[in-house]
Design an enzyme around this catalytic site. Structure first.
Site, PDB file in Angstrom:
ATOM      1  N   HIS A   9       0.829  -1.208   0.000  1.00 10.81           N
ATOM      2  CA  HIS A   9       0.000   0.000   0.000  1.00 10.81           C
ATOM      3  C   HIS A   9       0.864   1.260   0.000  1.00 10.81           C
ATOM      4  CE1 HIS A   9       0.963   0.858   4.217  1.00 10.81           C
ATOM      5  NE2 HIS A   9       0.791  -0.447   4.443  1.00 10.81           N
ATOM      6  N   GLY A  10       0.299   2.352  -0.489  1.00  9.23           N
ATOM      7  CA  GLY A  10       0.987   3.632  -0.417  1.00  9.23           C
ATOM      8  C   GLY A  10       1.192   4.066   1.022  1.00  9.23           C
ATOM      9  N   TRP A  14      -0.256   6.539   9.488  1.00 11.57           N
ATOM     10  CA  TRP A  14       0.595   6.131  10.614  1.00 11.57           C
ATOM     11  C   TRP A  14       2.030   5.855  10.186  1.00 11.57           C
ATOM     12  CZ3 TRP A  14      -2.196   2.758  14.850  1.00 11.57           C
ATOM     13  CH2 TRP A  14      -3.136   3.567  15.492  1.00 11.57           C
ATOM     14  N   GLU A  87      -1.860  -6.976   7.256  1.00  9.77           N
ATOM     15  CA  GLU A  87      -0.529  -6.784   7.813  1.00  9.77           C
ATOM     16  C   GLU A  87      -0.318  -7.717   9.004  1.00  9.77           C
ATOM     17  OE1 GLU A  87       2.478  -6.413   7.840  1.00  9.77           O
ATOM     18  OE2 GLU A  87       2.818  -4.250   7.632  1.00  9.77           O
ATOM     19  N   ARG A  88       0.916  -7.965   9.328  1.00  9.89           N
ATOM     20  CA  ARG A  88       1.245  -8.686  10.557  1.00  9.89           C
ATOM     21  C   ARG A  88       0.603  -7.969  11.744  1.00  9.89           C
ATOM     22  NH1 ARG A  88       7.299  -8.428  13.153  1.00  9.89           N
ATOM     23  NH2 ARG A  88       6.751  -9.239  15.205  1.00  9.89           N
ATOM     24  N   TYR A  90       0.588  -6.548  15.258  1.00 12.16           N
ATOM     25  CA  TYR A  90       1.648  -6.109  16.168  1.00 12.16           C
ATOM     26  C   TYR A  90       1.229  -6.105  17.634  1.00 12.16           C
ATOM     27  CZ  TYR A  90       5.492  -4.894  13.058  1.00 12.16           C
ATOM     28  OH  TYR A  90       6.556  -4.951  12.190  1.00 12.16           O
ATOM     29  N   ARG A 114      10.377  -6.260  15.509  1.00 15.90           N
ATOM     30  CA  ARG A 114      10.051  -5.788  14.165  1.00 15.90           C
ATOM     31  C   ARG A 114      10.607  -6.679  13.060  1.00 15.90           C
ATOM     32  NH1 ARG A 114      11.421   0.235  12.941  1.00 15.90           N
ATOM     33  NH2 ARG A 114      10.167  -0.343  11.123  1.00 15.90           N
ATOM     34  N   ASN A 184       4.769  -6.573   5.643  1.00 11.83           N
ATOM     35  CA  ASN A 184       5.133  -7.886   6.178  1.00 11.83           C
ATOM     36  C   ASN A 184       4.440  -9.042   5.470  1.00 11.83           C
ATOM     37  OD1 ASN A 184       7.112  -7.598   8.396  1.00 11.83           O
ATOM     38  ND2 ASN A 184       5.570  -6.187   9.194  1.00 11.83           N
TER      39      ASN A 184
END
Length: 240
Positions: A9-10, A14, A87-88, A90, A114, A184
């Site tokens: 993604h662009g 965040w 996404e992974r 977190y 990370r 990720n």
């Protein structure tokens, strides 16, 4: 030979604020919107077209895909959305500033969280307001599947299972496929495709909004890969 296009993604809101994002559903920044448009322009100018697209259920990836396809006049193609390309997760780090977290826990620990393959960040609890299992977009996830935290190995398992079950058969059948996902999840798929070791994957970074093209043989083994470089708008081979 078949080609597969992966795009992170662009830039997100965040990303700008340097926060851990994970499954938090933040949107693209103004730069991220432009990156998505540029990706579509580059892909179209380079002669790419697609039969089918895959993305996550997070808006930053979905919006990147929509804008890219709009620039290519391909908004009509089938798009499949799945949490397995999210996404992974977190865990309890989601929403925290990365620099502040490093000051609190130390650079070494945050780097392990990370970049390592099998070190999970602290988990969310189910009473945390950031726990979103009840959201309608996750209605197909069984309770035991919904993550409270993940390492890259966890992420790779769900990404590769979806690749093997849903995406790979279409690629093998000759469909032109684009996947718009996250740093990720793309790292996890790249690790699988290129058989990258746990150690070496720590140094792999995926830039925002830049199409990554894989050339695959009939058994879906990589022949090569390259980025479409937005700065010069020509094909330029780069190390992933």
């Amino acid at each position: 030979m078949v080609k597969l296009v992966l795009i992170r993604h662009g830039q997100s809101e965040w990303n700008v604020e340097n926060r851990f994002t994970g499954w938090t559903d933040v949107d693209l920044s103004s730069k991220g919107l432009e990156e998505a448009r540029e990706a579509g322009v580059m892909l179209k100018a380079s002669g790419f077209s697609f039969d089918i697209a895959y993305t996550s259920v997070l808006r930053r990836a979905m919006r990147t895909l929509w804008i890219t396809l709009e620039e290519m006049d391909l908004m009509w193609i089938p798009v499949y959305k799945t949490w397995k390309l999210n996404e992974r997760h977190y865990g309890a780090l989601q929403g925290l500033n990365k620099e502040e977290t490093a000051r609190k826990y130390g650079d070494e620990q945050v780097t392990l969280w990370r970049r390592s393959t099998n070190v999970r960040p602290p988990a969310l609890t189910k009473d945390d307001e950031r726990y979103e299992a009840a959201h309608p977009k996750y209605r197909d996830i069984k309770d035991y599947e919904f993550p409270l935290t993940e390492d890259l190995e966890d992420t790779e398992k769900r990404v590769v299972s979806y690749w093997n079950e849903e995406i790979a058969p279409n690629v093998k059948a000759g469909k032109q496929v684009i996947i718009a996902a996250h740093g990720n999840t793309i790292r996890a798929l790249v690790k699988h495709l290129d058989q990258i070791s746990d150690k070496d994957i720590e140094n792999v970074n995926i830039p925002t909004g830049t199409p990554l093209v894989y050339e695959l043989d009939n058994d879906l083994k990589p022949i090569g890969h390259y980025y479409l470089n937005r700065e010069i708008e020509t094909l330029e081979e780069k190390q992933v």
